[in-house]
Write an enzyme that holds these catalytic residues in place. Sequence first.
Site, PDB file in Angstrom:
ATOM      1  N   GLY A  15       0.806  -1.210   0.000  1.00 29.43           N
ATOM      2  CA  GLY A  15       0.000   0.000   0.000  1.00 29.43           C
ATOM      3  C   GLY A  15       0.841   1.263   0.000  1.00 29.43           C
ATOM      4  CB  VAL A  83      -1.314  -8.303  -1.849  1.00 29.57           C
ATOM      5  CG1 VAL A  83      -0.965  -9.419  -0.883  1.00 29.57           C
ATOM      6  CG2 VAL A  83      -0.071  -7.467  -2.166  1.00 29.57           C
ATOM      7  CD  GLU A 174     -13.531  18.384   3.238  1.00 31.09           C
ATOM      8  OE1 GLU A 174     -12.843  19.108   3.978  1.00 31.09           O
ATOM      9  OE2 GLU A 174     -13.074  17.409   2.633  1.00 31.09           O
ATOM     10  CG  ASP A 305      -7.669   4.641   6.980  1.00 35.03           C
ATOM     11  OD1 ASP A 305      -7.241   5.406   7.862  1.00 35.03           O
ATOM     12  OD2 ASP A 305      -8.249   5.043   5.953  1.00 35.03           O
ATOM     13  CB  ALA A 322      -4.150  11.797   6.354  1.00 37.27           C
TER      14      ALA A 322
END
Lengths: 434, 434
Positions: A15, A83, A174, A305, A322
């Site tokens: 990732g 993967v 948003e 996450d 993040a």
Amino acid sequence: MNIPETSLPRIVIIGGGFAGLAVAKGLEKKDVQVVLIDKHNYHTFQPLLYQVATGGLEPDSIAFPLRKIFNNLEDYYFRLAEVHQVLPHKNEIETSIGNLTYDHLVIATGSATNFFGSENIEKYTMEMKSVPQSLNIRSLIIENFEEALLTSDLAERNALMNFVIVGGGPTGVELAGALAEMKKGILPKDYPDLDIRQMQINLIQGSDRLLDAMSKKASKRAEDFLTRLGVDIWKNLYVNDYDGKTVHTNNDKTFEAATVIWAAGVTGELINGLDAEALIERAGRIKVDAHNLVVGSDNIYAIGDVASMSSEEYPHGHPMMARPAIQQGKLLAKNLLATLKGKKLKPFKYNDKGSMATIGRNKAVVDLPNFKFQGFFAWFVWMFVHLFSLIGFRNKVIVFMNWVYNYIRFDRETRLIIRPFKNKNKYSFRDEDA
Amino acid sequence: MNIPETSLPRIVIIGGGFAGLAVAKGLEKKDVQVVLIDKHNYHTFQPLLYQVATGGLEPDSIAFPLRKIFNNLEDYYFRLAEVHQVLPHKNEIETSIGNLTYDHLVIATGSATNFFGSENIEKYTMEMKSVPQSLNIRSLIIENFEEALLTSDLAERNALMNFVIVGGGPTGVELAGALAEMKKGILPKDYPDLDIRQMQINLIQGSDRLLDAMSKKASKRAEDFLTRLGVDIWKNLYVNDYDGKTVHTNNDKTFEAATVIWAAGVTGELINGLDAEALIERAGRIKVDAHNLVVGSDNIYAIGDVASMSSEEYPHGHPMMARPAIQQGKLLAKNLLATLKGKKLKPFKYNDKGSMATIGRNKAVVDLPNFKFQGFFAWFVWMFVHLFSLIGFRNKVIVFMNWVYNYIRFDRETRLIIRPFKNKNKYSFRDEDA
């Protein structure tokens, strides 16, 4: 996979998101071989995906080629692959381009959209976790308006101009704000023969306030901002079903809408092969200790996450954002190097620097640990922080130029259907006639 | 199609390219109703498609939303549709979104790739006439390198790193130059474990010189520039067949290549329903008189690439390029207004301002009517002219910023596989194994 065997320990990172990149960067120029695997050849700056979906930014400016990050680094390898599973007893992973052994494995696969088991919702709603998905939303929005032009059936036209966003977290807020600004500034000019006032933006939140992970003041102001922009906010409402036409909720309220964007939850993007004891059913995350080591393993780590580290302050794991991902990645790089040298490890402690969300032009909300503010200055801070966090000088410049342009001209110019969104389930009265 | 009937004469324009836009702009604020129809909702600046294909520019910066051009104009309508056929006896067109009558019809459909009737070539080669096609090439180039990394079969790896460009006109030359610069500056850094010297760029030209519509001096210099960049130029060579693996030519020479880009010819993008006498079999264009009126019709016009106007200087029609298209569009707008007022029409005369092609960094060739020059200054002129010709202020700024960045950093940063090129015919040794 054609990765050379060397005497260096091999660290495989799955990732290239915030977490994976933070580990990879922390291992630069150390005595390790690093292999980064991702299904895309670029890093995605997810916090700005909603601007791609609403035509404010080009997709290429929030993506950064992963190989470029490793230019000029020795013993660094990138592989574009999916993967399939981990084989912990063999210290090996199985991927779409072959198997690979590891000395240490870092799982940083991030999160996926959580449809809470509803096949219908998964099939008919739009998600916004990747660049291609955001481009699909961008295409669909414009396709709907093009189609709304053509019908004289009022119910059809209203459904095509009705946007339902499920989920009142930062993503939903948003996106709703950006859509509302399109409604105000752009769509009436682009579609003078449509009555754009009929366009509806419905934002549905399960709890009793938007941005419920932020302060009450932030929620309140965000709700005010959105209401003023013409967004209809529905609180304490759950979506149970959507068949491509009608949104059903936990009470009698229904919505006839051609577009439903699902921002109601995320779940860890798991990979197969881990021991059952390491998996947390409910959130789809991987249980890790304070060093991000996967429970039951001694050389597999999970960060970001997908990892759930239970602590006193965060009993159900850190927020899926993040900031914790980056902090965990940075620390894990140090701990990996310490492990290799037999030194003592440092446990993770999340340094919460606050959170923020933008609603639109001059409108944002910022919660710092000791200071909460909203409005123009918050919006300015939001822009600065996001611009600064983008990877790549070119991306920063291009995003900045676009923001300046959009701000001055009240415009969003990348409203292009580069690849039409063609889904056979898509709501279209014309297809039905045919 | 929901276009209101008014007392104004209705002019329907099919195609939002250079020609179609020039007519539409010339009719602004006049007593006519204008309907522009295009299968995309944006205008494509085709001369820079090769930079999108090679990762130098983002697609959104060379596309401009067509609706934006008509913002604030009355009696202007845009429709996103494909035109199926013209019904001249009914003054009507048939489209994917219904029929529409016209008073005057302007066909500005441009050109399509000419595969000269070869099904294999059409099936297996890449074309570069649109933004999605250019993005497919961009994805395929990177996918090939990712795949080349994985094989230890030398023949396979060479085929994956062998790029054949068929056609030595401006498109082929510019694309070959851009690929050669990727080979030089970017690929060795991105793929340190591949021997990029093995990458081949073959440019195949049927005639005895590249850029054969330009001066001999321009051809000579372009060939020198490309040779120095490492491009293999094959002249007097025709490609007869390509089966996805091997390029067969008119002599014994063959090429084993995973990627063949077909830039060997264009043909008019015809629409059905026109009288046979109006069609020119060989070039697929529509015969028009000096006022761009289609032969045999009194209210259907054709302009740009799809139109063939025979004159003393250009017995087989004008070159299929932006400049004649724009000039014909501008004049046709005036002539349409003159027709409506019963005034005298002006015949078209092409004002050839010259032509140019860029090969790479500091390297271009320019032929002006009285002055031919090559090298750095030509490159500078090329950039200025192209920047100036782009539609939209934002696009100009973004392209300029990208060019400055790419020039200073010797980089092309948008090398992203946003949508993988997935074609079941695609050359892939892995798929065959599976």
